[in-house]
Design a protein around this motif. Structure first.
Motif, PDB file in Angstrom:
ATOM      1  N   UNK A   1       0.505  -0.666   0.122  1.00 13.17           N
ATOM      2  CA  UNK A   1       0.217  -0.190   0.379  1.00 13.17           C
ATOM      3  C   UNK A   1       1.269   1.330   0.145  1.00 13.17           C
ATOM      4  N   UNK A   2       0.934   2.562  -0.881  1.00 15.34           N
ATOM      5  CA  UNK A   2       1.098   3.515  -0.911  1.00 15.34           C
ATOM      6  C   UNK A   2       1.252   4.366   0.569  1.00 15.34           C
ATOM      7  N   UNK A   3       2.152   5.083   0.834  1.00 12.02           N
ATOM      8  CA  UNK A   3       2.383   5.057   2.362  1.00 12.02           C
ATOM      9  C   UNK A   3       1.502   6.879   1.885  1.00 12.02           C
ATOM     10  N   UNK A   4       1.565   7.174   0.959  1.00  7.82           N
ATOM     11  CA  UNK A   4       1.268   8.274   1.118  1.00  7.82           C
ATOM     12  C   UNK A   4      -0.829   8.622   1.658  1.00  7.82           C
ATOM     13  N   UNK A   5      -1.333   7.208   0.451  1.00 11.50           N
ATOM     14  CA  UNK A   5      -2.510   6.914   0.209  1.00 11.50           C
ATOM     15  C   UNK A   5      -3.353   6.493   2.108  1.00 11.50           C
ATOM     16  N   UNK A   6      -2.616   5.666   2.560  1.00 14.37           N
ATOM     17  CA  UNK A   6      -2.418   5.916   4.031  1.00 14.37           C
ATOM     18  C   UNK A   6      -2.561   6.325   4.210  1.00 14.37           C
TER      19      UNK A   6
ATOM     20  N   UNK B   1      -3.640   9.606   3.985  1.00 13.42           N
ATOM     21  CA  UNK B   1      -4.675  10.734   3.791  1.00 13.42           C
ATOM     22  C   UNK B   1      -6.337   9.804   4.160  1.00 13.42           C
ATOM     23  N   UNK B   2      -5.653   8.735   4.055  1.00 11.35           N
ATOM     24  CA  UNK B   2      -7.335   7.690   4.716  1.00 11.35           C
ATOM     25  C   UNK B   2      -6.892   8.306   6.156  1.00 11.35           C
ATOM     26  N   UNK B   3      -5.481   7.399   6.564  1.00 10.14           N
ATOM     27  CA  UNK B   3      -6.115   7.803   8.014  1.00 10.14           C
ATOM     28  C   UNK B   3      -6.253   9.074   8.751  1.00 10.14           C
ATOM     29  N   UNK B   4      -5.521  10.498   8.144  1.00 14.02           N
ATOM     30  CA  UNK B   4      -5.792  11.642   8.449  1.00 14.02           C
ATOM     31  C   UNK B   4      -7.661  12.395   8.166  1.00 14.02           C
ATOM     32  N   UNK B   5      -7.781  11.498   7.118  1.00 12.39           N
ATOM     33  CA  UNK B   5      -9.515  12.200   7.111  1.00 12.39           C
ATOM     34  C   UNK B   5     -10.241  10.967   7.520  1.00 12.39           C
ATOM     35  N   UNK B   6     -10.694  10.049   8.617  1.00 13.56           N
ATOM     36  CA  UNK B   6     -10.772   9.125   9.134  1.00 13.56           C
ATOM     37  C   UNK B   6     -10.644  10.439  10.338  1.00 13.56           C
ATOM     38  N   UNK B   7      -9.528  10.718  10.697  1.00 13.07           N
ATOM     39  CA  UNK B   7      -9.127  11.524  11.659  1.00 13.07           C
ATOM     40  C   UNK B   7     -10.613  12.471  12.517  1.00 13.07           C
ATOM     41  N   UNK B   8     -10.356  13.054  10.843  1.00 12.26           N
ATOM     42  CA  UNK B   8     -10.813  14.523  10.628  1.00 12.26           C
ATOM     43  C   UNK B   8     -12.817  14.410  10.778  1.00 12.26           C
ATOM     44  N   UNK B   9     -13.240  12.328   9.970  1.00  6.65           N
ATOM     45  CA  UNK B   9     -14.539  12.236  10.423  1.00  6.65           C
ATOM     46  C   UNK B   9     -14.989  12.411  11.767  1.00  6.65           C
ATOM     47  N   UNK B  10     -14.117  11.486  12.251  1.00 14.01           N
ATOM     48  CA  UNK B  10     -14.288  10.542  14.321  1.00 14.01           C
ATOM     49  C   UNK B  10     -14.685  12.387  14.974  1.00 14.01           C
ATOM     50  N   UNK B  11     -13.458  13.476  14.668  1.00 14.63           N
ATOM     51  CA  UNK B  11     -13.272  15.130  15.091  1.00 14.63           C
ATOM     52  C   UNK B  11     -14.652  16.054  14.586  1.00 14.63           C
TER      53      UNK B  11
END
Length: 69
Positions: free
Chosen positions: A19-24, A26-36
């Motif tokens: 898996x691309x570390x850059x894509x991963x 972005x996905x994790x940061x987006x997940x945090x923003x969703x939770x926030x």
């Protein structure tokens, strides 16, 4: 030498399926923003809100150095 984009391709397309570390990231940061945005943070969200007070949603706070979060 092989390009990183080639390594990140699925195995059936000739890559290694890594898996691309850059894509991963972005996905994790987006997940945090969703939770926030849904208020699902618990203790870690309270810590971050106290560490980076700015009177607006955390996603729009100005960085003062280091991570935005």
């Amino acid at each position: 030498m092989v390009r990183w984009t080639e390594i990140c391709k699925p195995r059936d397309q000739g890559g290694l399926g890594i898996m691309s570390s850059k894509r991963m990231n972005i996905a994790l940061l987006t997940s945090w923003l969703w939770r926030i945005s849904n208020g699902e943070g618990g203790l870690w969200l309270r810590i971050i809100q106290r560490k980076y007070p700015c009177g607006q949603p955390l996603a729009f706070c100005q960085r003062s150095g280091g991570s935005q979060f």
